[in-house]
Design a protein around this motif. Structure first.
Motif, short mmCIF file in Angstrom:
data_model
loop_
_atom_site.label_atom_id
_atom_site.label_comp_id
_atom_site.label_asym_id
_atom_site.label_seq_id
_atom_site.Cartn_x
_atom_site.Cartn_y
_atom_site.Cartn_z
N PRO A 73 0.81 -1.22 0.00
CA PRO A 73 0.00 0.00 0.00
C PRO A 73 0.85 1.27 0.00
CG PRO A 73 0.15 -0.87 2.21
CD PRO A 73 0.90 -1.83 1.33
N ARG A 74 0.27 2.32 -0.51
CA ARG A 74 0.97 3.61 -0.52
C ARG A 74 0.13 4.72 0.11
NH1 ARG A 74 3.76 3.59 -6.55
NH2 ARG A 74 4.11 1.36 -6.63
N GLY A 75 -1.06 4.39 0.56
CA GLY A 75 -1.94 5.47 1.04
C GLY A 75 -2.22 5.45 2.53
N TRP A 80 -0.67 6.63 4.92
CA TRP A 80 -0.36 7.88 5.61
C TRP A 80 -1.60 8.76 5.82
CZ3 TRP A 80 -1.18 12.53 2.98
CH2 TRP A 80 -1.43 12.40 1.61
N GLY A 115 13.07 7.51 -7.92
CA GLY A 115 13.19 6.68 -6.72
C GLY A 115 14.54 6.91 -6.04
N VAL A 141 14.42 10.26 -4.31
CA VAL A 141 13.63 10.19 -3.08
C VAL A 141 14.40 9.45 -1.99
CG1 VAL A 141 11.47 9.36 -2.06
CG2 VAL A 141 11.46 10.31 -4.35
N PRO A 157 12.61 10.12 7.28
CA PRO A 157 12.24 9.91 5.87
C PRO A 157 10.85 10.41 5.50
CG PRO A 157 11.93 7.88 7.11
CD PRO A 157 12.46 8.88 8.08
N GLY A 158 10.23 11.23 6.32
CA GLY A 158 8.90 11.76 6.00
C GLY A 158 8.98 12.88 4.99
N SER A 159 7.83 13.54 4.79
CA SER A 159 7.77 14.53 3.72
C SER A 159 8.42 15.86 4.09
CB SER A 159 6.31 14.74 3.31
OG SER A 159 5.54 15.04 4.44
N PHE A 182 11.51 3.39 -2.30
CA PHE A 182 11.01 4.73 -1.99
C PHE A 182 9.89 5.18 -2.92
CE2 PHE A 182 14.93 4.30 0.23
CZ PHE A 182 14.66 4.91 1.44
N GLU A 183 9.77 4.50 -4.05
CA GLU A 183 8.63 4.81 -4.91
C GLU A 183 7.39 4.10 -4.40
OE1 GLU A 183 8.76 5.11 -9.04
OE2 GLU A 183 10.92 5.40 -9.14
N MET A 184 7.61 3.01 -3.68
CA MET A 184 6.46 2.23 -3.21
C MET A 184 5.93 2.70 -1.87
SD MET A 184 6.99 -1.59 -4.50
CE MET A 184 5.32 -1.84 -4.07
N LEU A 185 6.69 3.59 -1.25
CA LEU A 185 6.25 4.05 0.06
C LEU A 185 5.29 5.21 -0.06
CD1 LEU A 185 9.69 4.00 1.84
CD2 LEU A 185 7.67 2.80 2.65
N GLY A 186 4.38 5.30 0.87
CA GLY A 186 3.52 6.46 0.91
C GLY A 186 4.26 7.62 1.54
N LYS A 187 3.55 8.72 1.70
CA LYS A 187 4.19 9.89 2.30
C LYS A 187 4.42 9.65 3.79
CE LYS A 187 2.02 12.60 -1.21
NZ LYS A 187 0.78 13.22 -1.65
N ASN A 188 5.41 10.35 4.33
CA ASN A 188 5.72 10.27 5.76
C ASN A 188 5.94 8.84 6.25
OD1 ASN A 188 5.58 13.07 6.06
ND2 ASN A 188 3.36 12.99 6.26
N ALA A 189 6.70 8.10 5.48
CA ALA A 189 6.97 6.72 5.88
C ALA A 189 7.92 6.69 7.08
CB ALA A 189 7.61 5.98 4.71
N THR A 190 7.73 5.71 7.91
CA THR A 190 8.61 5.53 9.06
C THR A 190 9.71 4.53 8.69
OG1 THR A 190 7.28 3.69 9.85
CG2 THR A 190 6.68 5.89 10.66
N PRO A 191 10.80 4.50 9.45
CA PRO A 191 11.85 3.51 9.16
C PRO A 191 11.30 2.08 9.16
CG PRO A 191 12.67 5.15 10.69
CD PRO A 191 11.21 5.44 10.51
N GLN A 236 8.31 1.15 8.23
CA GLN A 236 7.60 0.93 6.95
C GLN A 236 8.60 0.72 5.82
OE1 GLN A 236 5.24 4.48 7.22
NE2 GLN A 236 3.37 3.34 7.66
#
Lengths: 605, 317
Positions: free
Chosen positions: A146-148, A150, A480, A483, A519-521, B38-47, B49
């Motif tokens: 999943p990617r959503g 958050w 990627g 990021v 690693p957050g936004s 990192f492309e598969m992660l959502g925003k604000n991912a934690t270590p 995740q």
């Protein structure tokens, strides 16, 4: 027949058959499409989704295609600007408890998924509340990639614990339940005013459990939804849908959708009033990242009927930039619309770097701030706008974009005003010179435009005597990789763009919220306790003048601390053929607009 | 029987080549390729995740275990599911390779046939104006970027600014007529560029052959130019020509033509491969690299057999 001719015919037949292959389904679709009885709309996007599974609808392309195959509880009104949310599969807006912690949403009855072998007897069953619960739970199941998550992480009672316990779908989640077949209840950890916006995202689209379990990861290319269209073919070049004949009949009230005759009458959308979408029989979305090919296909006349105009064509289509007016030959052939994007482009300083951000030595930290402020003063937004955005971008101070209601049009523009002398003075007053000024590494993805961004930035720095050899480019082969480095806080200066997920300034203010650091936004790794306190305070507030005031104070903090060179919202110009009735939008409304598209005379031209 | 024995020996001998190619490319993929995490992660991912996604992608497994699995996949031709779309890799390739094949084959055949013909003519008229004109044309074909050629042909033949005769993009092929409509402009563009390289190469080969004693002798016997060119020059130049053509085939089959597919909106394997490279979709990349290596081994074998067919002096040992 001579042998050579026979061979030629054989080879031709082989190649033709080889080329047909798996495309057969799409081919048949297109054949029908040319029939005058079939209404076909050929849309285009400047990129392609990598999957059409809602659980991974992480970019504008995936979101747009998902929203046409699946239902969401809410959607954005087709015509209203500023953007407004309206019920979609939900039967109305949510009932919210007085403390803002309990949301109850009823969904429409009698809505069915499309027919698919995954269902018993191959017949699509009714969409029920439990489907929604299942769909959100998928975002908390790592196996679904999943990617959503958050959007709901730390927000819904018991959901994070459910994930930690192994994501067992048969186990209930206290804060996310189906009270009966058609009622959903959320119990929140704390008020979440943006919750309804999140339910209009592709991430929250409703999928049937049996289809996900039948197809496994292949579900990403075999969508089974209850949206206005069903997918009949999908590959790297395009996606083809046909009208979902089971889609609920709901006549459009264009006035309720926010119709403004003064600005929208030219689109002809009055023709869809009191009719039930979708109006077209077949929808094709072509993925064309090459600007020249997209433009040639659009202007050809019998291929794509809509596009977001590439920047390099602005000169060819506009008679005037201010106000934006199309050339007569363009207005004669096409409809045109322009709007400022919801997101923005900006360049952050990574405060983790002691050479430019926070430093254990307060004196050094003060000098670093002066350095950042000087760089901001030296950034020539007018030239950036002219060079890369045809002078049509909207430059604004801070991080609250013009697309959201909290935008402050009266905010001081000092932070976006070129001031070379002021920048030089700031450097000199704080003891910076060519010898002791630090090297700054500017990170971006590989590409000609990105390289030009950097060179222009270096040119701006040269004007304040920043040595060119100390402004260094680091390019990444893929997004990627870029990021990865920003997530690991390895870049001191980061140029990027942000597309708004929903029309609320919270979506950009969270980019500088301390706990969202790498690693957050918050890849600026900005940590300001007062900012964080205000963010937490406003995060639970409903829209109000008080909340707007807090947002603006936070915006001012980011400006005063010189954390970011910001910002510019690009102006997008859309063109579509005269025989198409539409009000296209690739921003917040996104893929929702396609169900409202119709063709003049009711036939494909 | 000799040929069969030779083929078996050659295929067995090709195994180290496949192992070498797959090993080196797998090292590049794993340690230097794009990281999909990192492309598969959502925003604000934690270590945590990040670690979960890496585990899900198999990045946390030992290199050798992953490589062994790759070899097993190659042996069974089952490369699993794409990391990006979730689609079976075999389905993606079996859908896109025939399209690429149908797309590039006419240009490949014409580019080589015409290249040989023009090279023969140029070589025969060496240093004359015909030779200079053909070589000039070749240099033009080689000098202009393929991208510019594609855009120019597209505007000239397909767009409303030009002759507007063919589709700008798409691949709705279900009849020979459709096929011709969709393949003509891409073919012309690729032939235009290929002719430059092919003609120059083949001319050099043929010119060298023309200086041989047997050609001089044949000329002295008064053999007609057509017969001289075909029987005494072209046949004896066949080995380098076959080599060049044969070694292009694996790339034509597996890699397709990315630029053509992108600009003409054709869902071929070139686009699939490019997307896999940029996104770090390892299952697709592994399949493409592995299949290309296997195809090269087969090509080596077929090339050797063809050598024998055109030159009886070559023995299969």
């Amino acid at each position: 027949m001579p042998p050579s001719l026979r061979l030629l015919l054989l080879v031709s037949t082989f190649l033709t058959l080889a080329g047909c292959g798996e495309e057969q389904q799409a081919v048949a679709a297109s054949d029908d499409a040319v029939s005058p009885e079939i209404k076909l709309f050929r849309s285009s996007m400047d990129g392609a989704p990598s999957t059409i599974d809602p659980v991974q609808a992480s970019n504008v392309y995936a979101n747009a295609v998902v929203l046409n195959a699946y239902d969401t509880l809410y959607r954005f009104k087709y015509l209203a600007r500023p953007y407004e949310v309206t019920p979609n599969l939900a039967n109305g807006m949510p009932e919210i408890s007085a403390d803002g912690l309990v949301y109850r949403i009823r969904i429409k009855q009698g809505v069915h998924f499309i027919d698919d072998p995954a269902f018993e007897g191959g017949i699509g069953r009714e969409v029920v509340a439990e489907d929604f619960v299942y769909s959100i739970k998928r975002q908390f199941d790592t196996k679904q990639r999943p990617r959503g998550a958050w959007l709901w992480q730390g927000r819904i009672v018991g959901l994070d614990a459910w994930k930690d316990a192994g994501s067992n779908y048969d186990e209930p989640v206290e804060g996310l339940r189906a009270l009966d077949r058609h009622t959903i209840e959320f119990r929140l950890v704390k008020p979440y005013p943006q919750l309804v916006y999140t339910l209009a995202q592709g991430y929250a689209a409703i999928v049937p459990r049996e289809a996900v379990e039948t197809y496994g990861r292949e579900f990403g290319s075999r969508p089974v939804g209850s949206g206005p269209f069903k997918v009949i073919s999908y590959d790297s070049a395009r996606i083809v849908y046909e009208k979902n004949l089971k889609f609920r009949q709901e006549p459009v009230d264009i006035w309720a959708e926010g119709y403004d005759p003064d600005t929208q009458a030219h689109t002809g959308v009055e023709a869809i009033h009191e009719r039930s979408p979708p109006f077209i029989d077949r929808l094709e979305i072509n993925f064309i990242s090459e600007n020249a090919a997209r433009w040639n296909s659009f202007t050809k006349g019998n291929e794509i009927q809509y596009l977001s105009v590439p920047n390099e064509q602005y000169d060819n289509i506009l008679a005037s930039k201010d106000p934006i007016v199309a050339k007569p030959e363009i207005s004669e052939k096409y409809h045109m619309r322009h709007s400022v994007e919801s997101g923005f482009v900006f360049t952050s300083f990574n405060m983790d770097f002691p050479t430019i951000g926070y430093n254990d030595d307060p004196e050094q930290e003060r000098r670093n701030k002066a350095l950042r402020c000087a760089i901001i003063k030296a950034f020539d937004w007018a030239r950036r706008n002219e060079s890369f955005y045809f002078g049509l971008g909207r430059v604004f101070p801070g991080i609250i974009t013009p697309a959201v209601p909290e935008f402050d049009a009266d905010l001081s523009e000092d932070s976006i005003t070129l001031d070379i002398d002021g920048a030089k003075k700031l450097l000199a007053d704080n003891g910076w010179n060519e010898d002791n000024i630090p090297e700054i590494v500017y990170g971006t993805t590989a590409g000609v435009i990105q390289r030009m961004f950097f060179e222009q930035f270096r040119g701006f720095m040269k004007k304040i005597d920043y040595p060119s050899d100390k402004v260094v480019l680091k390019q990444y082969a893929t997004f990627g990789d870029f990021v990865k480095d920003t997530s690991n806080s390895r870049l001191p200066i980061i140029g990027k763009g942000w597309t708004l997920d929903y029309p609320d300034a919270e979506n950009t203010l969270q980019l500088f919220y301390g706990p969202n650091g790498s690693p957050g936004s918050n890849d600026a790794n900005y940590k300001n306790p007062e900012y964080d306190r205000l963010y937490e305070q406003s995060a639970v507030m409903l829209p109000s003048p008080e909340r707007t005031e807090i947002y603006r104070r936070m915006n001012q903090m980011v400006i005063d601390d010189c954390v970011v060179i910001s910002g510019l919202s690009r102006t997008r110009i859309y063109l579509w053929h005269k025989d198409v009735i539409a009000m296209p939008d690739r921003e917040i409304v996104s893929g929702f607009f396609l169900r409202f598209v119709d063709l003049v005379d009711g036939k494909n031209s | 029987m000799d040929v069969l024995k030779y083929a078996i020996r050659k295929l067995i001998g090709g195994i180290p080549l496949v192992l070498g190619v797959t090993f080196v490319s797998f090292v590049l993929m794993v340690y230097f390729g794009p990281d999909l995490t990192f492309e598969m992660l959502g925003k604000n991912a934690t270590p945590e995740q990040i670690a979960e996604v890496r585990k899900e992608l198999g990045y946390d497994r030992p290199f050798l275990a992953r490589y062994a699995e790759y070899l097993k996949e190659l042996a069974t031709l089952d490369f699993g599911l794409s990391d990006s779309s979730g689609e079976p890799v075999s389905a993606m390739l079996s859908r896109s390779i025939p399209i690429s094949l149908a797309l590039v084959t006419p240009g490949f055949i014409l580019g080589n046939l015409l290249g040989v013909l023009l090279a023969l003519v140029a070589a025969y008229h060496r240093s004359g104006w015909i030779d200079k004109a053909i070589m000039g044309f070749s240099v033009v074909g080689m000098s202009i970027s393929f991208l510019i050629v594609i855009i120019a042909f597209q505007i000239l033949l397909s767009s409303s600014y030009g002759l507007n005769l063919f589709p700008v993009r798409g691949w709705n092929v279900h009849s020979f007529y459709d096929y011709v409509m969709y393949v003509t402009v891409p073919t012309l563009a690729s032939v235009f560029v290929a002719l430059g390289y092919n003609t120059r190469f083949y001319r050099a080969v043929i010119v060298e052959e023309m200086t041989r004693d047997h050609v001089r002798t044949a000329r002295a016997f008064g053999i007609r130019p057509g017969k001289l060119l075909y029987k005494h020059i072209l046949k004896n130049s066949a080995i380098p020509i076959i080599t060049r053509i044969m070694f292009s085939i694996p790339l034509v089959i597996v890699s397709g033509s990315l630029l053509i597919e992108s600009y003409f909106g054709i869902p071929g394997v070139g686009k699939v491969t490019f997307d896999a490279i940029t996104s770090g979709d390892q299952p697709v990349l592994k399949a493409v690299v592995g299949l290309t290596a296997v195809l090269f081994v087969v090509t080596l074998l077929v090339t050797d057999i063809l050598y024998r067919a055109v030159d009886p002096r070559v023995s299969l040992k």
